[in-house]
Design a protein around this motif. Structure first.
Motif, PDB file in Angstrom:
ATOM      1  N   ARG A  22       0.827  -1.209   0.000  1.00  0.00           N
ATOM      2  CA  ARG A  22       0.000   0.000   0.000  1.00  0.00           C
ATOM      3  C   ARG A  22       0.863   1.262   0.000  1.00  0.00           C
ATOM      4  O   ARG A  22       0.653   2.169  -0.795  1.00  0.00           O
ATOM      5  CB  ARG A  22      -0.935   0.001   1.210  1.00  0.00           C
ATOM      6  N   ASP A  23       1.873   1.273   0.881  1.00  0.00           N
ATOM      7  CA  ASP A  23       2.729   2.456   0.956  1.00  0.00           C
ATOM      8  C   ASP A  23       3.585   2.618  -0.292  1.00  0.00           C
ATOM      9  O   ASP A  23       3.884   3.733  -0.711  1.00  0.00           O
ATOM     10  CB  ASP A  23       3.622   2.391   2.198  1.00  0.00           C
ATOM     11  N   ASN A  24       3.983   1.496  -0.877  1.00  0.00           N
ATOM     12  CA  ASN A  24       4.703   1.571  -2.133  1.00  0.00           C
ATOM     13  C   ASN A  24       3.859   2.268  -3.188  1.00  0.00           C
ATOM     14  O   ASN A  24       4.319   3.195  -3.855  1.00  0.00           O
ATOM     15  CB  ASN A  24       5.069   0.162  -2.621  1.00  0.00           C
ATOM     16  N   VAL A  25       2.624   1.819  -3.319  1.00  0.00           N
ATOM     17  CA  VAL A  25       1.762   2.368  -4.368  1.00  0.00           C
ATOM     18  C   VAL A  25       1.424   3.833  -4.064  1.00  0.00           C
ATOM     19  O   VAL A  25       1.361   4.660  -4.963  1.00  0.00           O
ATOM     20  CB  VAL A  25       0.485   1.511  -4.518  1.00  0.00           C
ATOM     21  N   ALA A  26       1.266   4.151  -2.773  1.00  0.00           N
ATOM     22  CA  ALA A  26       0.863   5.513  -2.420  1.00  0.00           C
ATOM     23  C   ALA A  26       2.038   6.481  -2.375  1.00  0.00           C
ATOM     24  O   ALA A  26       1.853   7.675  -2.135  1.00  0.00           O
ATOM     25  CB  ALA A  26       0.152   5.506  -1.070  1.00  0.00           C
TER      26      ALA A  26
ATOM     27  N   ALA B   5      -6.738   5.863  -3.253  1.00  0.00           N
ATOM     28  CA  ALA B   5      -6.261   5.777  -4.636  1.00  0.00           C
ATOM     29  C   ALA B   5      -5.433   4.511  -4.836  1.00  0.00           C
ATOM     30  O   ALA B   5      -5.522   3.848  -5.873  1.00  0.00           O
ATOM     31  CB  ALA B   5      -5.436   7.019  -4.976  1.00  0.00           C
ATOM     32  N   ALA B   6      -4.618   4.189  -3.813  1.00  0.00           N
ATOM     33  CA  ALA B   6      -3.768   2.998  -3.921  1.00  0.00           C
ATOM     34  C   ALA B   6      -4.627   1.737  -4.023  1.00  0.00           C
ATOM     35  O   ALA B   6      -4.360   0.861  -4.845  1.00  0.00           O
ATOM     36  CB  ALA B   6      -2.827   2.916  -2.727  1.00  0.00           C
TER      37      ALA B   6
ATOM     38  N   LYS C 174       4.656  -7.177   2.363  1.00  0.00           N
ATOM     39  CA  LYS C 174       5.909  -6.521   1.985  1.00  0.00           C
ATOM     40  C   LYS C 174       6.336  -7.067   0.620  1.00  0.00           C
ATOM     41  O   LYS C 174       6.001  -8.212   0.285  1.00  0.00           O
ATOM     42  CB  LYS C 174       7.000  -6.825   3.024  1.00  0.00           C
ATOM     43  N   PRO C 175       7.065  -6.270  -0.165  1.00  0.00           N
ATOM     44  CA  PRO C 175       7.469  -6.752  -1.496  1.00  0.00           C
ATOM     45  C   PRO C 175       8.172  -8.104  -1.447  1.00  0.00           C
ATOM     46  O   PRO C 175       8.007  -8.917  -2.345  1.00  0.00           O
ATOM     47  CB  PRO C 175       8.437  -5.666  -1.978  1.00  0.00           C
TER      48      PRO C 175
ATOM     49  N   ARG D  55       4.996  -8.661  -7.962  1.00  0.00           N
ATOM     50  CA  ARG D  55       5.830  -7.458  -7.816  1.00  0.00           C
ATOM     51  C   ARG D  55       5.691  -6.568  -9.036  1.00  0.00           C
ATOM     52  O   ARG D  55       5.627  -5.355  -8.942  1.00  0.00           O
ATOM     53  CB  ARG D  55       7.296  -7.857  -7.679  1.00  0.00           C
ATOM     54  N   GLN D  56       5.666  -7.225 -10.176  1.00  0.00           N
ATOM     55  CA  GLN D  56       5.501  -6.501 -11.432  1.00  0.00           C
ATOM     56  C   GLN D  56       4.214  -5.673 -11.415  1.00  0.00           C
ATOM     57  O   GLN D  56       4.188  -4.512 -11.816  1.00  0.00           O
ATOM     58  CB  GLN D  56       5.454  -7.534 -12.550  1.00  0.00           C
ATOM     59  N   ARG D  57       3.145  -6.276 -10.890  1.00  0.00           N
ATOM     60  CA  ARG D  57       1.863  -5.566 -10.837  1.00  0.00           C
ATOM     61  C   ARG D  57       1.920  -4.407  -9.860  1.00  0.00           C
ATOM     62  O   ARG D  57       1.350  -3.346 -10.105  1.00  0.00           O
ATOM     63  CB  ARG D  57       0.753  -6.525 -10.414  1.00  0.00           C
ATOM     64  N   VAL D  58       2.618  -4.608  -8.740  1.00  0.00           N
ATOM     65  CA  VAL D  58       2.753  -3.513  -7.782  1.00  0.00           C
ATOM     66  C   VAL D  58       3.501  -2.349  -8.438  1.00  0.00           C
ATOM     67  O   VAL D  58       3.105  -1.183  -8.328  1.00  0.00           O
ATOM     68  CB  VAL D  58       3.502  -3.964  -6.505  1.00  0.00           C
TER      69      VAL D  58
END
Lengths: 303, 328, 269
Positions: free
Chosen positions: B93-97, B113-114, B130-131, B139-142
């Protein structure tokens, strides 16, 4: 736009600016304080001492370096270098099996145990380690006690009776100095050797066996050459640290001086700072030669 | 409208001309592939668009605006990195945000939004992982969601499928293509895999030695390669020297002849030769035939009659299959 | 070069023997802290007592030396953290002319014998007429502590793939946001480990300190005095034991913080 954002944009446009900002403080510190000090040391070594007044003559001369070649001073240099070399060899002999076992056989918890088992003595207080050996080697200490208990008192006496390396008790003999040097500096040899061994693929050893080599041959022709950079890297520590130590021989050893003690005595009680500086340059020169050789053997890749 | 425009862009590293006088336009809404072998300059071009690298000379514009002085964080482009470059210390979530966070969006806003973006890439329910706990495909999708959440005007993808295994790669190709069509964002992706470029992109630029050798639709590139390099790199091809082209009735130019256009006949055909090698590839057989001092390869459906090494065969093809090339 | 076969007996003996050689002397320190013998190093101790702990507790000179050591180690660690991190960032992020020289410069203070660093600093202080003070001790300590922080940080910076920092910029973060949200969380434990080791190194240092301390006593200098001219051996025994215990903590802490990484702290003292 905020200052941070503006600055950040400038870092992108001029990457050198960021690099300069990063490098200036450490370079100032090391350049001014450390390199400056080394230059001051070098400068001092080209001064000399006035034999009558005992004051430093601030004139450049090679006279002080000439003094290093007086037999009494020359002896100190040879004695220290030989000791450093012997300590290094002994360290390799003791460290190698530990490193080899840890790299090839230790797994899981055992591996952690080995690692911590090396780290703790490596980082334990230097003086406490020396002190521990003072307790051990003292005439009334544990070694004498153990030898008496085993009825081996005669052996200890025979060893102490040996010329040059013997002495009144172990704590005032070269043997004692040697043991403590090995004890204190040997841990620095283990991790570099282990690191270089870890990088040897197990298949290489299997391949050597597959090609018909006996274990001994595999060790001599495959394992040892590949571990050599690690050994050289470790020996840089054992060699350098022994060369410059003045506390161990002062506390455990005979009255004959090592380079470190000479430096300490010359700058302190004797007040001959130029000679102390010249003495201090000697281990630097020896180490430069050593590092130069080590670099050619690729030892720094294993650091 | 033009999404990305290169005007005589060069990037030199010392004496190495990684990108050498490239001019290029990428239309808005297109799915653009930069195809070439490693070291051909395609990845450098991508880094010039994202701003991680700056041209030695020439100019780049994104949606008409010159970006020569714009750092990466101010460009309306986002990147899906080859190794994904997810932040290992943050959950999904934090990665995307992340992009929204550094822009100062509030927590509820950016997390909403994420979540939405994660749903789009079919990763709902993974937000707290976590990744390190994800598979390569996840991971690719993230990485994709993390880029898309910023609503970039151009999405850059650096070898996006390189690290995935074959099956996953094929699924992902379809998905990326669908995503691009539904979002309408310009996608620019770098690949060394010609199959990937041909199947996904609607325009392909073929790179070699820091230059673009040909730009066109996948169909153009495949059917009408302009140079021997393109013919050889994009699908395997029989490359005929000018002398042979001429003897077969074409102009005195290098020519390309696709293996699948070549048929084996028992009759005389356009050329005759002896079979040197038969390679079984599942759906097809690749049959290498020696004709004089040349060899030609024919691709034949595996269901057809089996030929053996040493057989005398005739080779025939439609006249238009022999494609003479303008450049060597 | 992992092997699943059991190790040969001779190798096991040599490895175990080597480790025992490293640990037994330190264990002896724990025994001597309780001895009733005051004048000599007699083994086995004639009796055991706790009285020397109380005596040591009430010795102001021990407390004073300890206080100075903690102060010096704290300030040196902070300085080393700043300078070591900056150097590691520069060396691992960019290729520039003289990069090798910079990493050599950082390693030099521990690669050269301590006595050289010591007398060099002393020469410089003499030539520049700087009086000995806590500051002169710190100058020396920070100089050789930089490398410990640097070693830990540089290894972690290398692992922090360039892609991650680029990804942060790509997503709109500026240099400072990238440092705060991406770089710092990823190198944090390495810095903490480096800081702990730097503290341990400074806390224990004696060779350089004897040249830069003047009349002040850090704890190691206090111990050295006791070793050269013993006054009250049992107090030294107790202090030695406490020092052993006190240095184990940061070492184990640093190990714990970095054990997952490819590089584990403390490899390069």
């Amino acid at each position: 736009m905020s200052i941070a954002a503006t600055l950040s944009d400038r870092f992108w446009r001029q990457p050198r600016l960021l690099l300069a900002l990063l490098l200036v403080p450490p370079l100032l510190w090391l350049g001014v304080i450390y390199i400056g000090s080394l230059l001051a040391l070098l400068l001092q070594s080209f001064f000399s001492i006035d034999e009558f007044s005992g004051l430093i003559k601030y004139q450049l001369t090679l006279k002080t370096y000439g003094e290093l070649f007086r037999p009494s001073n020359y002896d100190i240099i040879i004695r220290t270098t030989v000791m450093a070399a012997l300590v290094t060899l002994a360290s390799i002999a003791i460290a190698f099996p530990i490193a080899y076992y840890a790299a090839r056989y230790a797994k899981g918890r055992m591996k952690v145990l080995f690692y911590v088992g090396v780290m703790l003595p490596l980082w334990s207080s230097y003086l406490v380690k020396v002190y521990a050996w003072k307790l051990i080697l003292a005439k009334e200490g544990i070694i004498t006690w153990a030898m008496t208990g085993l009825h081996l008192q005669w052996l200890l006496d025979a060893v102490l009776a040996l010329p040059v390396i013997g002495g009144n008790s172990l704590s005032v003999s070269y043997i004692g100095t040697f043991i403590v040097f090995v004890y204190v500096w040997m841990p620095f040899m283990i991790l570099p050797i282990q690191a270089s061994l870890e990088r040897v693929p197990a298949t290489l050893i299997e391949a050597s066996g597959d090609l018909g080599a006996e274990p001994g041959q595999t060790f001599r022709h495959v394992v040892f050459p590949l571990a050599l950079p690690g050994i050289v890297a470790g020996s840089i520590f054992t060699f350098s640290l022994t060369l410059g130590d003045y506390i161990i021989p002062q506390i455990i050893g005979s009255s004959r001086l090592f380079i470190g003690q000479a430096v300490y005595a010359q700058q302190g009680t004797a007040g001959n700072v130029p000679l102390a500086a010249a003495f201090a340059v000697v281990p630097v020169l020896i180490m430069c030669l050593y590092l130069w050789g080590a670099r050619r053997m690729g030892a720094f890749d294993a650091l | 409208m033009t999404a990305v425009e290169f005007t005589h862009v060069s990037r030199h590293f010392g004496s190495v001309r990684a990108v050498d006088d490239v001019s290029l336009t990428i239309a808005e809404g297109s799915f653009f592939a930069m195809l070439g072998p490693s070291g051909s300059g395609k990845t450098t071009c991508l880094r010039l668009i994202s701003g991680f690298d700056r041209p030695t000379s020439g100019h780049i514009a994104i949606f008409g605006e010159p970006v020569d002085d714009t750092p990466p964080n101010r460009r309306a482009v986002n990147t899906v990195f080859q190794d994904y470059a997810l932040f290992p210390h943050m959950n999904v979530r934090d990665n995307v945000a992340y992009g929204l966070m550094v822009k100062g969006q509030s927590k509820p806003q950016r997390y909403a939004a994420a979540e939405e973006m994660l749903a789009l890439v079919k990763l709902d329910g993974y937000a707290n992982r976590k990744p390190g706990q994800l598979s390569g495909g996840q991971r690719q999708r993230v990485a994709l969601a993390r880029a898309l959440v910023n609503r970039p005007r151009v999405l850059l993808l650096d070898e996006p499928l390189g690290a995935l295994d074959l099956k996953l790669r094929e699924d992902m190709q379809t998905e990326l293509k669908n995503l691009q069509q539904s979002l309408g964002i310009t996608f620019v992706f770098v690949t060394h895999d010609q199959g990937e470029a041909l199947s996904m992109a609607d325009r392909v630029a073929v790179f070699n030695d820091g230059k673009i050798v040909q730009v066109g639709t996948p169909h153009d590139i495949y059917e009408q390669p302009r140079t021997r390099f393109v013919a050889d790199f994009v699908g395997s091809s029989n490359i005929l020297p000018p002398r042979l082209t001429q003897s077969l009735g074409g102009p005195a130019k290098w020519a390309s002849l696709r293996p699948e256009a070549v048929c084996l006949t028992d009759g005389p055909g356009k050329a005759r030769g002896i079979i040197e090698q038969v390679r079984y590839l599942g759906a097809t057989n690749h049959i290498t035939v020696r004709v004089g001092d040349q060899t030609l390869t024919a691709a034949q459906s595996a269901t057809k009659k089996l030929h053996a090494v040493g057989d005398q065969v005739g080779l025939s093809w439609a006249d238009m299959a022999l494609h003479p090339m303008d450049e060597a | 070069m992992r092997s699943d076969a059991p190790a040969p007996l001779s190798l096991r003996l040599a490895a175990t023997g080597g480790l025992l050689f490293l640990h037994l002397p330190i264990l002896l320190i724990f025994l001597y802290a309780f001895t009733t013998e005051e004048r000599s190093y007699q083994f086995p101790p004639p009796g055991l007592t706790l009285q020397w702990f109380a005596v040591t507790w009430n010795r102001p000179d021990v407390w004073q030396a300890l206080g100075l050591s903690v102060k010096v180690a704290t300030v040196s660690t902070v300085l080393a953290l700043i300078l070591g991190t900056l150097t590691a960032a520069a060396v691992s992020r960019a290729r520039f002319f003289g990069r090798e020289t910079v990493s050599l410069l950082v390693i030099l203070p521990i690669a050269l014998p301590g006595i050289v660093t010591g007398i060099a600093l002393r020469s410089a202080f003499n030539l520049a007429d700087i009086p000995y003070s806590t500051l002169t001790i710190i100058l020396g300590h920070a100089t050789f502590c930089i490398v410990v922080v640097y070693n830990n940080a540089v290894a972690r910076f290398r692992r922090l793939s360039g892609g991650m920092i680029e990804a942060s910029y790509d997503l709109g973060a500026n240099a400072f946001q990238t440092f705060r949200h991406v770089i710092l969380p990823n190198i944090g434990t390495a810095l903490m480990a480096g800081g702990m080791l730097a503290f341990a190194l400074s806390f224990d240092e004696v060779i350089v300190t004897t040249f830069t301390a003047g009349q002040q006593q850090t704890l190691p200098i206090w111990m050295l005095e006791e070793l050269v001219r013993p006054r009250q051996r049992p107090v030294t025994n107790v202090v030695a034991m406490v020092v052993v215990l006190a240095t184990f903590l940061p070492i184990l802490g640093a190990y714990y913080l970095t054990r997952d990484g490819a590089e584990t702290a403390g490899g390069g003292k």
